[in-house]
Design a protein around this motif. Structure first.
Motif, PDB file in Angstrom:
ATOM      1  N   GLU A 213       0.743  -1.377   0.151  1.00 44.83           N
ATOM      2  CA  GLU A 213       0.050   0.020   0.068  1.00 44.83           C
ATOM      3  C   GLU A 213       0.913   1.321  -0.036  1.00 44.83           C
ATOM      4  O   GLU A 213       0.531   2.145  -0.928  1.00 44.83           O
ATOM      5  N   THR A 214       1.820   1.276   0.765  1.00 42.89           N
ATOM      6  CA  THR A 214       2.938   2.394   0.848  1.00 42.89           C
ATOM      7  C   THR A 214       3.526   2.865  -0.345  1.00 42.89           C
ATOM      8  O   THR A 214       3.720   3.720  -0.752  1.00 42.89           O
ATOM      9  N   LYS A 215       3.843   1.608  -1.078  1.00 44.90           N
ATOM     10  CA  LYS A 215       4.631   1.973  -2.418  1.00 44.90           C
ATOM     11  C   LYS A 215       3.732   2.507  -3.500  1.00 44.90           C
ATOM     12  O   LYS A 215       4.274   3.110  -4.071  1.00 44.90           O
ATOM     13  N   SER A 216       2.386   2.134  -3.350  1.00 50.41           N
ATOM     14  CA  SER A 216       1.628   2.857  -4.156  1.00 50.41           C
ATOM     15  C   SER A 216       1.590   4.330  -4.154  1.00 50.41           C
ATOM     16  O   SER A 216       1.536   5.143  -5.022  1.00 50.41           O
ATOM     17  N   LEU A 217       1.634   4.791  -2.779  1.00 46.72           N
ATOM     18  CA  LEU A 217       1.705   5.979  -2.314  1.00 46.72           C
ATOM     19  C   LEU A 217       2.961   6.806  -2.891  1.00 46.72           C
ATOM     20  O   LEU A 217       3.007   7.849  -3.279  1.00 46.72           O
ATOM     21  N   LEU A 218       3.965   5.791  -2.604  1.00 46.88           N
ATOM     22  CA  LEU A 218       5.445   6.532  -3.192  1.00 46.88           C
ATOM     23  C   LEU A 218       5.605   6.877  -4.491  1.00 46.88           C
ATOM     24  O   LEU A 218       6.071   7.802  -5.229  1.00 46.88           O
ATOM     25  N   LEU A 219       4.706   5.847  -5.329  1.00 47.62           N
ATOM     26  CA  LEU A 219       4.817   6.172  -6.936  1.00 47.62           C
ATOM     27  C   LEU A 219       4.083   7.373  -7.135  1.00 47.62           C
ATOM     28  O   LEU A 219       4.127   7.894  -8.332  1.00 47.62           O
ATOM     29  N   GLY A 220       3.076   7.677  -6.371  1.00 50.94           N
ATOM     30  CA  GLY A 220       2.225   8.776  -6.909  1.00 50.94           C
ATOM     31  C   GLY A 220       0.794   8.524  -7.210  1.00 50.94           C
ATOM     32  O   GLY A 220       0.817   7.738  -8.358  1.00 50.94           O
ATOM     33  N   ARG A 248      -4.803  16.011 -14.964  1.00 51.63           N
ATOM     34  CA  ARG A 248      -3.871  15.147 -14.165  1.00 51.63           C
ATOM     35  C   ARG A 248      -4.172  15.624 -12.488  1.00 51.63           C
ATOM     36  O   ARG A 248      -4.058  17.034 -12.306  1.00 51.63           O
ATOM     37  N   THR A 249      -3.974  14.818 -11.546  1.00 51.13           N
ATOM     38  CA  THR A 249      -4.146  15.161 -10.040  1.00 51.13           C
ATOM     39  C   THR A 249      -2.887  14.303  -9.679  1.00 51.13           C
ATOM     40  O   THR A 249      -2.695  13.226 -10.039  1.00 51.13           O
ATOM     41  N   LEU A 250      -2.300  14.641  -8.441  1.00 46.50           N
ATOM     42  CA  LEU A 250      -1.318  13.909  -8.078  1.00 46.50           C
ATOM     43  C   LEU A 250      -0.935  14.425  -6.489  1.00 46.50           C
ATOM     44  O   LEU A 250      -0.948  15.545  -6.133  1.00 46.50           O
ATOM     45  N   TYR A 251      -0.945  13.540  -5.705  1.00 50.66           N
ATOM     46  CA  TYR A 251      -0.812  13.752  -4.074  1.00 50.66           C
ATOM     47  C   TYR A 251       0.541  13.972  -3.728  1.00 50.66           C
ATOM     48  O   TYR A 251       1.622  13.243  -4.194  1.00 50.66           O
ATOM     49  N   LEU A 252       0.961  15.409  -3.718  1.00 53.50           N
ATOM     50  CA  LEU A 252       2.239  15.763  -3.252  1.00 53.50           C
ATOM     51  C   LEU A 252       2.764  15.326  -1.630  1.00 53.50           C
ATOM     52  O   LEU A 252       3.898  15.186  -1.457  1.00 53.50           O
ATOM     53  N   GLY A 253       1.591  15.003  -0.685  1.00 47.46           N
ATOM     54  CA  GLY A 253       1.691  14.752   0.546  1.00 47.46           C
ATOM     55  C   GLY A 253       0.298  14.202   0.859  1.00 47.46           C
ATOM     56  O   GLY A 253      -0.758  14.373   0.059  1.00 47.46           O
ATOM     57  N   PRO A 254       0.142  13.706   2.058  1.00 44.39           N
ATOM     58  CA  PRO A 254      -1.204  13.224   2.448  1.00 44.39           C
ATOM     59  C   PRO A 254      -2.243  14.288   2.176  1.00 44.39           C
ATOM     60  O   PRO A 254      -3.415  14.098   2.153  1.00 44.39           O
TER      61      PRO A 254
END
Length: 325
Positions: A213-220, A248-254
């Motif tokens: 799950e965390t890998k997915s967040l790290l990838l963006g 396009r959207t992207l989480y830069l942090g939580p």
């Protein structure tokens, strides 16, 4: 995620695990139970993990720099990933090694037989308090999502990590209690080894889930479908924009979302009108999705001829998706 809520859950888990770890080590030294040793190391790993989450949250608050213009929000993901590695290596693999060793050389529990059971019962009560704190804090933001959906879709990693760790700790304590109790009843030390092996397998499983799950967040990850729909509604609410050509959207942090979109404006608009319209649309987006703090809108003229060639814009018009998996 509320930073305060996440921090409360982490601190509650850290204090509980620190006290439990010390007690378990004392019980292991006096009884020689391998389940107690595995659980003691597990609690040490969990204590270190909570400290890592606190450090990650602290470092993520640093402001943007020329070298890192979008800030350090993703440090929370990095430290959560490190937590999964620690849980796998220190907690899970050590427990499996200890289980193998004790299975080959089983030993009954002869000294202080009552102590491991007493310690495990106290530890279960303390872990239950920590787990309850994590559940209460998670319910503030979980909404109608199931617990599985919450763990998979949460953009702030701390609460899912603490939830899984506390759940693993409670199940591990039950495994240890069964192993120790059966060893005391039968005098066969392999029950203790079996309990230790179950703890190891449990920790490895949780570590793999956390890492995935965390890998997915790290990838963006992009915004959730709900937030994408809110952004699209905000863009189209006024007459400033004819349509969204692509976004396009992207989480830069939580708690920080980047939104980049190419928008179709009226062909006859002046540069001054376009700039004013973009400011208006950006304001509506921020009102609809407050975490959309970085917004880039590129004005363009929509081409019907280009729209007639779907193969050329297929990638541009692909829908946004949110969540992991």
């Amino acid at each position: 995620m509320s930073a305060g809520g996440g921090t409360r859950a982490i601190i509650a888990a850290l204090l509980a695990n620190l006290g439990i770890a010390i007690t378990k080590f004392v019980a292991w030294l006096l009884s020689g139970s391998s389940s107690m040793l595995a659980e003691a190391v597990h609690s040490v790993a969990d204590t270190g993990n909570q400290a890592l989450l606190l450090v990650g949250g602290r470092r993520a608050q640093r402001g943007a720099t020329p070298q890192h213009p979008f800030g350090y929000g993703r440090e929370r993901y990095i430290y959560a990933f490190i937590v999964s590695i620690v849980l796998f290596s220190v907690g899970g693999l050590f427990a499996l090694y200890e289980a193998y060793h004790k299975w080959q050389h089983p030993e009954p529990i002869d000294d202080h037989q009552w102590l491991p059971v007493a310690v495990l019962l106290v530890a279960i009560s303390l872990e239950s308090f920590s787990f309850r704190t994590a559940i209460v804090e998670s319910n503030h933001i979980r909404g109608k999502a199931t617990w599985v959906q919450f763990v998979r879709r949460a953009k702030a990693p701390e609460l899912p990590v603490v939830l899984l760790e506390d759940l693993g700790a409670l199940l591990g304590l039950v495994f240890a209690l069964v192993g120790v109790s059966m060893t005391l009843v039968t005098g066969n030390g392999r029950w203790d080894a079996a309990g230790t092996a179950a703890i190891g397998l449990l920790l490895v499983t949780i570590a793999v889930i956390l890492a995935t799950e965390t890998k997915s967040l790290l990838l963006g990850e992009g915004a959730t479908p709900e937030d994408v729909a809110r952004i699209e509604r905000a863009v189209h609410e006024g007459s400033e924009v004819e349509r969204i050509i692509h976004m396009r959207t992207l989480y830069l942090g939580p708690e920080e979302l980047l939104v980049a979109a190419k928008i179709a404006v009226r062909p006859a608009s002046s540069a001054e009108h376009v700039a004013r319209d973009i400011d208006t649309v950006e304001s509506r987006i921020r009102s609809a999705v407050p975490i959309a703090r970085v917004i880039y809108l590129e004005p363009d003229i929509y081409s019907a001829r280009r729209a007639a060639r779907p193969e050329s814009v297929e990638a541009e018009t692909a829908p946004e998706t949110g969540g992991k998996g």
